[in-house]
Design a protein around this motif. Structure first.
Motif, PDB file in Angstrom:
ATOM      1  N   HIS A 298      63.460  45.576   9.872  1.00  0.00           N
ATOM      2  CA  HIS A 298      63.290  44.990  11.201  1.00  0.00           C
ATOM      3  C   HIS A 298      63.938  45.863  12.269  1.00  0.00           C
ATOM      4  O   HIS A 298      64.924  46.551  12.020  1.00  0.00           O
ATOM      5  CB  HIS A 298      63.896  43.581  11.233  1.00  0.00           C
ATOM      6  CG  HIS A 298      63.270  42.644  10.257  1.00  0.00           C
ATOM      7  ND1 HIS A 298      62.054  42.048  10.463  1.00  0.00           N
ATOM      8  CD2 HIS A 298      63.703  42.220   9.029  1.00  0.00           C
ATOM      9  CE1 HIS A 298      61.758  41.270   9.432  1.00  0.00           C
ATOM     10  NE2 HIS A 298      62.745  41.367   8.534  1.00  0.00           N
ATOM     11  N   GLU A 299      63.408  45.770  13.485  1.00  0.00           N
ATOM     12  CA  GLU A 299      63.846  46.601  14.593  1.00  0.00           C
ATOM     13  C   GLU A 299      65.315  46.350  14.932  1.00  0.00           C
ATOM     14  O   GLU A 299      65.787  45.208  14.948  1.00  0.00           O
ATOM     15  CB  GLU A 299      62.975  46.299  15.816  1.00  0.00           C
ATOM     16  CG  GLU A 299      63.261  47.175  17.017  1.00  0.00           C
ATOM     17  CD  GLU A 299      62.359  46.825  18.180  1.00  0.00           C
ATOM     18  OE1 GLU A 299      62.463  47.515  19.213  1.00  0.00           O
ATOM     19  OE2 GLU A 299      61.560  45.884  18.060  1.00  0.00           O
ATOM     20  N   ALA A 300      66.026  47.408  15.224  1.00  0.00           N
ATOM     21  CA  ALA A 300      67.441  47.312  15.582  1.00  0.00           C
ATOM     22  C   ALA A 300      67.586  46.849  17.030  1.00  0.00           C
ATOM     23  O   ALA A 300      66.671  46.997  17.837  1.00  0.00           O
ATOM     24  CB  ALA A 300      68.116  48.671  15.389  1.00  0.00           C
ATOM     25  N   PRO A 301      68.754  46.285  17.376  1.00  0.00           N
ATOM     26  CA  PRO A 301      68.979  45.825  18.754  1.00  0.00           C
ATOM     27  C   PRO A 301      68.898  46.960  19.759  1.00  0.00           C
ATOM     28  O   PRO A 301      69.215  48.105  19.461  1.00  0.00           O
ATOM     29  CB  PRO A 301      70.397  45.247  18.699  1.00  0.00           C
ATOM     30  CG  PRO A 301      70.660  44.985  17.260  1.00  0.00           C
ATOM     31  CD  PRO A 301      69.890  46.007  16.496  1.00  0.00           C
TER      32      PRO A 301
ATOM     33  N   GLN B 288      67.782  45.566  27.605  1.00  0.00           N
ATOM     34  CA  GLN B 288      67.233  44.282  28.022  1.00  0.00           C
ATOM     35  C   GLN B 288      68.215  43.546  28.950  1.00  0.00           C
ATOM     36  O   GLN B 288      69.419  43.804  28.956  1.00  0.00           O
ATOM     37  CB  GLN B 288      66.930  43.416  26.797  1.00  0.00           C
ATOM     38  CG  GLN B 288      65.850  43.981  25.886  1.00  0.00           C
ATOM     39  CD  GLN B 288      64.485  43.963  26.551  1.00  0.00           C
ATOM     40  OE1 GLN B 288      64.204  43.123  27.398  1.00  0.00           O
ATOM     41  NE2 GLN B 288      63.633  44.920  26.190  1.00  0.00           N
ATOM     42  N   ALA B 289      67.663  42.608  29.736  1.00  0.00           N
ATOM     43  CA  ALA B 289      68.496  41.872  30.698  1.00  0.00           C
ATOM     44  C   ALA B 289      69.498  40.967  30.004  1.00  0.00           C
ATOM     45  O   ALA B 289      70.595  40.738  30.509  1.00  0.00           O
ATOM     46  CB  ALA B 289      67.608  41.054  31.632  1.00  0.00           C
ATOM     47  N   SER B 290      69.136  40.433  28.852  1.00  0.00           N
ATOM     48  CA  SER B 290      70.070  39.579  28.107  1.00  0.00           C
ATOM     49  C   SER B 290      69.816  39.735  26.619  1.00  0.00           C
ATOM     50  O   SER B 290      68.674  39.924  26.184  1.00  0.00           O
ATOM     51  CB  SER B 290      69.911  38.107  28.522  1.00  0.00           C
ATOM     52  OG  SER B 290      68.584  37.656  28.282  1.00  0.00           O
ATOM     53  N   SER B 291      70.877  39.701  25.870  1.00  0.00           N
ATOM     54  CA  SER B 291      70.790  39.860  24.410  1.00  0.00           C
ATOM     55  C   SER B 291      71.659  38.814  23.747  1.00  0.00           C
ATOM     56  O   SER B 291      72.738  38.468  24.249  1.00  0.00           O
ATOM     57  CB  SER B 291      71.253  41.260  23.987  1.00  0.00           C
ATOM     58  OG  SER B 291      70.450  42.258  24.572  1.00  0.00           O
ATOM     59  N   HIS B 292      71.180  38.314  22.626  1.00  0.00           N
ATOM     60  CA  HIS B 292      71.925  37.318  21.868  1.00  0.00           C
ATOM     61  C   HIS B 292      73.072  38.015  21.138  1.00  0.00           C
ATOM     62  O   HIS B 292      72.875  39.051  20.503  1.00  0.00           O
ATOM     63  CB  HIS B 292      70.979  36.637  20.870  1.00  0.00           C
ATOM     64  CG  HIS B 292      71.476  35.334  20.368  1.00  0.00           C
ATOM     65  ND1 HIS B 292      70.918  34.689  19.291  1.00  0.00           N
ATOM     66  CD2 HIS B 292      72.484  34.526  20.784  1.00  0.00           C
ATOM     67  CE1 HIS B 292      71.541  33.555  19.072  1.00  0.00           C
ATOM     68  NE2 HIS B 292      72.501  33.436  19.963  1.00  0.00           N
ATOM     69  N   GLN B 293      74.258  37.438  21.208  1.00  0.00           N
ATOM     70  CA  GLN B 293      75.434  38.115  20.659  1.00  0.00           C
ATOM     71  C   GLN B 293      75.314  38.401  19.160  1.00  0.00           C
ATOM     72  O   GLN B 293      75.597  39.523  18.720  1.00  0.00           O
ATOM     73  CB  GLN B 293      76.690  37.297  20.948  1.00  0.00           C
ATOM     74  CG  GLN B 293      77.977  38.017  20.574  1.00  0.00           C
ATOM     75  CD  GLN B 293      79.196  37.259  21.034  1.00  0.00           C
ATOM     76  OE1 GLN B 293      79.102  36.318  21.808  1.00  0.00           O
ATOM     77  NE2 GLN B 293      80.349  37.663  20.551  1.00  0.00           N
ATOM     78  N   PRO B 294      74.886  37.420  18.332  1.00  0.00           N
ATOM     79  CA  PRO B 294      74.745  37.754  16.904  1.00  0.00           C
ATOM     80  C   PRO B 294      73.760  38.900  16.662  1.00  0.00           C
ATOM     81  O   PRO B 294      73.945  39.717  15.759  1.00  0.00           O
ATOM     82  CB  PRO B 294      74.243  36.442  16.282  1.00  0.00           C
ATOM     83  CG  PRO B 294      74.681  35.390  17.233  1.00  0.00           C
ATOM     84  CD  PRO B 294      74.596  36.012  18.589  1.00  0.00           C
TER      85      PRO B 294
ATOM     86  N   ARG C 138      64.329  33.173  23.870  1.00  0.00           N
ATOM     87  CA  ARG C 138      64.098  34.083  22.754  1.00  0.00           C
ATOM     88  C   ARG C 138      65.357  34.133  21.889  1.00  0.00           C
ATOM     89  O   ARG C 138      66.451  33.885  22.359  1.00  0.00           O
ATOM     90  CB  ARG C 138      63.764  35.482  23.264  1.00  0.00           C
ATOM     91  CG  ARG C 138      62.421  35.551  23.990  1.00  0.00           C
ATOM     92  CD  ARG C 138      62.018  36.990  24.245  1.00  0.00           C
ATOM     93  NE  ARG C 138      60.765  37.058  24.981  1.00  0.00           N
ATOM     94  CZ  ARG C 138      59.568  36.954  24.416  1.00  0.00           C
ATOM     95  NH1 ARG C 138      59.467  36.786  23.103  1.00  0.00           N
ATOM     96  NH2 ARG C 138      58.471  37.027  25.148  1.00  0.00           N
ATOM     97  N   GLY C 139      65.158  34.473  20.651  1.00  0.00           N
ATOM     98  CA  GLY C 139      66.296  34.482  19.738  1.00  0.00           C
ATOM     99  C   GLY C 139      67.111  35.753  19.760  1.00  0.00           C
ATOM    100  O   GLY C 139      68.309  35.724  19.450  1.00  0.00           O
ATOM    101  N   HIS C 140      66.504  36.899  20.110  1.00  0.00           N
ATOM    102  CA  HIS C 140      67.211  38.179  20.027  1.00  0.00           C
ATOM    103  C   HIS C 140      67.541  38.758  21.395  1.00  0.00           C
ATOM    104  O   HIS C 140      68.707  38.917  21.740  1.00  0.00           O
ATOM    105  CB  HIS C 140      66.373  39.181  19.220  1.00  0.00           C
ATOM    106  CG  HIS C 140      66.224  38.778  17.786  1.00  0.00           C
ATOM    107  ND1 HIS C 140      65.106  39.091  17.037  1.00  0.00           N
ATOM    108  CD2 HIS C 140      67.029  38.069  16.957  1.00  0.00           C
ATOM    109  CE1 HIS C 140      65.253  38.616  15.812  1.00  0.00           C
ATOM    110  NE2 HIS C 140      66.406  37.983  15.743  1.00  0.00           N
ATOM    111  N   GLU C 141      66.518  39.096  22.174  1.00  0.00           N
ATOM    112  CA  GLU C 141      66.753  39.696  23.483  1.00  0.00           C
ATOM    113  C   GLU C 141      65.589  39.350  24.394  1.00  0.00           C
ATOM    114  O   GLU C 141      64.515  38.941  23.941  1.00  0.00           O
ATOM    115  CB  GLU C 141      66.898  41.213  23.363  1.00  0.00           C
ATOM    116  CG  GLU C 141      65.700  41.893  22.706  1.00  0.00           C
ATOM    117  CD  GLU C 141      65.956  43.371  22.418  1.00  0.00           C
ATOM    118  OE1 GLU C 141      67.085  43.815  22.637  1.00  0.00           O
ATOM    119  OE2 GLU C 141      65.015  44.045  21.983  1.00  0.00           O
TER     120      GLU C 141
END
Length: 680
Positions: A260-263, A267-273, A359-362
């Protein structure tokens, strides 16, 4: 204090009576045998309860007739009193069911100390005095839908107690043993068929990672969503077997990033986990019943971290979670971020679908929103119904929805950011000043602006939910006041639905939201009556006071002229003295039929509000010429205005309607002592 003294006095008298009885008993002559009355039981007075409680499975104290094991005798004060509240009363016998401190999970009723939620304390048709058959008893709280799907786990057919303890357990989910141990008690993990079903891997644990334990829609109770390598039988993409044990080839979170794609940080906002590459904080690695392989429901996962709201942000707690004594998290019902009760909840929040908006990631928007705020709201709430509609509230145009609405929940209706009175009156200052008036419309007084107003899709101006035409808006609440019933005739403005001709919408300085003093308001339409009142030299007291509603009904009446009561009952409410001879005596018939035959209702130029001079009025009915009239008046012809000097116009003790007290010569029929020379 007086009540306490009285109660104390009765107790003293009661004790005195008991003492007197004891003293009397002690005075029995020596040697005489005292016969004691046998002790009475509860069933001596309540035999019907004995019959009722002997059926089915009976609680031991009830079976043995030991009511006082649980109940106190009535004593001086009647009533059914327990010796102790639940669960203390139950645990006094069932001490083995006291929850140990080491319990990993506790059944909700047990944690709450509510034994009688599941058990009947007297008797039941079911074992253990359950209130319903074992499985049905569980479905009283647990949604049946999760247990009646296409494929059902065999032990479930035997009942929930096949795997669960109904009170508490040292294992999670009230399991009677560890989850894998329970599974292996039925499923032989070394059988060739079992091994082949698991891609020849020696699976001995982690059963619930792939299988649902109760019921499901996929064969062998597989969860709804399966991780692709598992579905394709490619377990070796992540695992290898060493010395008969299954091991991962690398830490789980790093394995995720191999596919899966790495963080990304742009992006304007990203999920901490996600940024910390902790995939397993939210996702299951094998299978899940939830979208995107989430480990559990989106609401549960999100609230595990997002359980604290920050004033001024969109991060208020959607639905709070509390931890029970056993450590298991559970919903306790919605509360606002300030701790008050919630009146409105956004549908996705109520459904626990956080991912409908986030969204769950970013994301390219703040707060991980899927779109910018206005577009996101418009994805469910059609813009044509809110922004572009002619007459929509101005702040809705070119402003984001969260100007007025919260995204999750609110202590106000319609997800408003503040109570309506604060939100609306913050801009509408003139209406805010009206709150100090004498009479307030109930919705206005309670700050319930949306009871009458629709800000986005108004049916009429000014932003009304319904048109005022025909009184439609007012009739939605005041139906009884605006509807003709039977013989009731409606006041013309009421019949036409012109409520605002008389009433203010928000507040007024006069009762019943009347716009101006009733007297002035009424004559603004009833101009002919106003001219008569102006021309009169004598005014009826309610007219002088401007109190039209003292006599008239404002909305409708079955009586003429919208009177509150018919004649003469209306007048008798104030002028009771006129009927003093009607029951014992003789009533003047015009007075009994209709006061307005002789009196003007509003005003007159004649004393007593008469419609004309007294003699002229009397002459309408009474012929004052001829021999008979003279004979009745002893040959004297009285003046036209002298009738009421002798006769009561409303009634009298006899047919003559004479006043009961009179001058002695007059009562004797002798007029000559005073009226000499007038006899004919």
């Amino acid at each position: 204090m007086k009540k306490r003294q009285a109660k104390g006095m009765w107790l003293v008298l009661g004790f005195a009576a008991v003492a007197a009885a004891v003293l009397a008993a002690s005075c029995v002559p020596t040697g005489q045998k005292i016969e004691r009355a046998p002790a009475r039981t509860c069933l001596d007075c309540h035999p019907e309860m004995g019959e009722k409680f002997r059926q089915g499975y009976v609680h031991a104290p009830v079976k043995e007739g030991r009511c006082n094991s649980c109940h106190l005798p009535h004593g001086l004060i009647g009533g059914l009193f327990l010796r102790e509240k639940e669960p203390g009363l139950c645990l006094s016998c069932h001490g083995d069911l006291k929850v140990p401190a080491t319990s990993a999970s506790v059944h909700r009723p047990v944690a709450d100390g509510s034994c009688s939620d599941c058990h009947n304390p007297h008797n039941s048709p079911y074992p253990y005095q359950l209130r319903a058959e074992a499985k049905e008893s569980c479905f009283a709280c647990h949604d049946r839908a999760g247990f009646v799907k296409k494929y059902v786990h065999a032990p479930l057919e035997k009942g929930c107690r096949s795997c669960h303890d109904p009170h508490f357990s040292g294992n999670l989910s009230l399991l009677t043993d560890g989850a894998d141990t329970l599974c292996r008690s039925c499923h032989q993990v070394k059988r060739p068929a079992f091994v082949r079903a698991h891609s020849d891997y020696p699976v001995r644990s982690g059963c619930l990672q792939c299988h649902t334990p109760h019921a499901g829609d996929r064969p062998v109770l597989l969860k709804k969503n399966i991780h692709a390598p598992i579905r394709q039988g490619k377990c070796d993409a992540c695992h290898r077997v060493e010395k008969g044990d299954i091991r991962t080839i690398a830490p789980a979170d790093s394995l995720c990033l191999s596919c899966h794609e790495a963080p990304r940080s742009e992006q304007a906002s990203s999920h901490q986990p996600w940024m910390e590459q902790r995939c397993t904080a939210c996702h299951a690695v094998h299978a899940s019943d939830f979208r995107d392989l989430l480990a559990t429901s989106p609401r549960t996962i999100c609230l595990a971290c997002h359980n604290q709201g920050r004033p001024g942000s969109s991060g208020e707690t959607p639905l709070p979670v509390q931890t029970s004594a056993a450590g298991d998290k559970r919903d306790t019902g919605p509360t606002d971020r300030e701790g008050g009760p919630v009146r409105s909840v956004h549908r996705p929040v109520a459904d626990g679908d956080c991912l409908a908006c986030h969204r769950g990631h970013e994301a390219g928007q703040k707060f991980l929103l899927r779109q910018d705020e206005q577009a996101l709201c418009a994805s469910c709430h059609a813009p044509a119904r809110y922004e572009a509609v002619s007459g929509s509230h101005p702040p809705a145009r070119g402003r984001t929805c969260n100007t007025c609405h919260r995204p999750h929940q609110s202590a106000s209706v319609a997800l408003l950011v503040a109570p309506q009175e604060q939100l609306c009156l913050g801009c509408h200052r003139r209406q805010a000043d009206e709150r100090g008036r004498l009479s307030l419309h109930k919705p206005f007084a309670e700050g319930e602006c949306v009871s009458c107003h629709a800000l986005h899709q108004p049916a009429a101006t000014p932003f009304l939910k319904q048109s005022e035409q025909g009184g439609a808006l007012c009739r939605s609440c005041h139906r009884d006041s605006t509807t003709a019933d039977g013989d009731v005739r409606l006041h013309r403005p009421v019949a036409r639905g012109q409520c605002r001709r008389c009433h203010a919408a928000h507040s007024a300085d006069y009762a019943a939201l009347v716009r101006e003093p009733p007297g002035r308001l009424c004559v603004s339409c009833h101009r002919t009556t106003a001219r008569r009142i102006s021309a009169a030299t004598v005014a009826h007291q309610p007219v002088r006071d401007g109190d039209c509603l003292a006599c008239h009904a404002a909305h409708g009446s079955p009586h003429d002229a919208m009177l509150k009561k018919g004649q003469p009952l209306l007048c008798l409410r104030c002028h009771r003295e006129v009927a003093r001879f009607w029951r014992k005596g003789v009533a003047h018939q015009p007075a009994v039929r209709d006061c307005s035959q002789c009196h003007a209702a509003h005003g007159s130029s004649v004393r007593g509000l008469l419609v004309s001079e007294a003699g002229v009025l009397c002459a309408r009915c009474h012929r004052m010429e001829g021999r008979e009239f003279l004979d009745r008046h002893h040959g004297i012809r009285p003046g036209r205005d002298s009738c009421v000097t002798c006769h009561d116009a409303h009634g009298g003790p006899d047919r003559g309607l004479l006043y009961p007290v009179g001058h002695a010569p007059f009562l004797q029929g002798t007029c000559t002592p005073c009226h000499k020379g007038r006899a004919k």
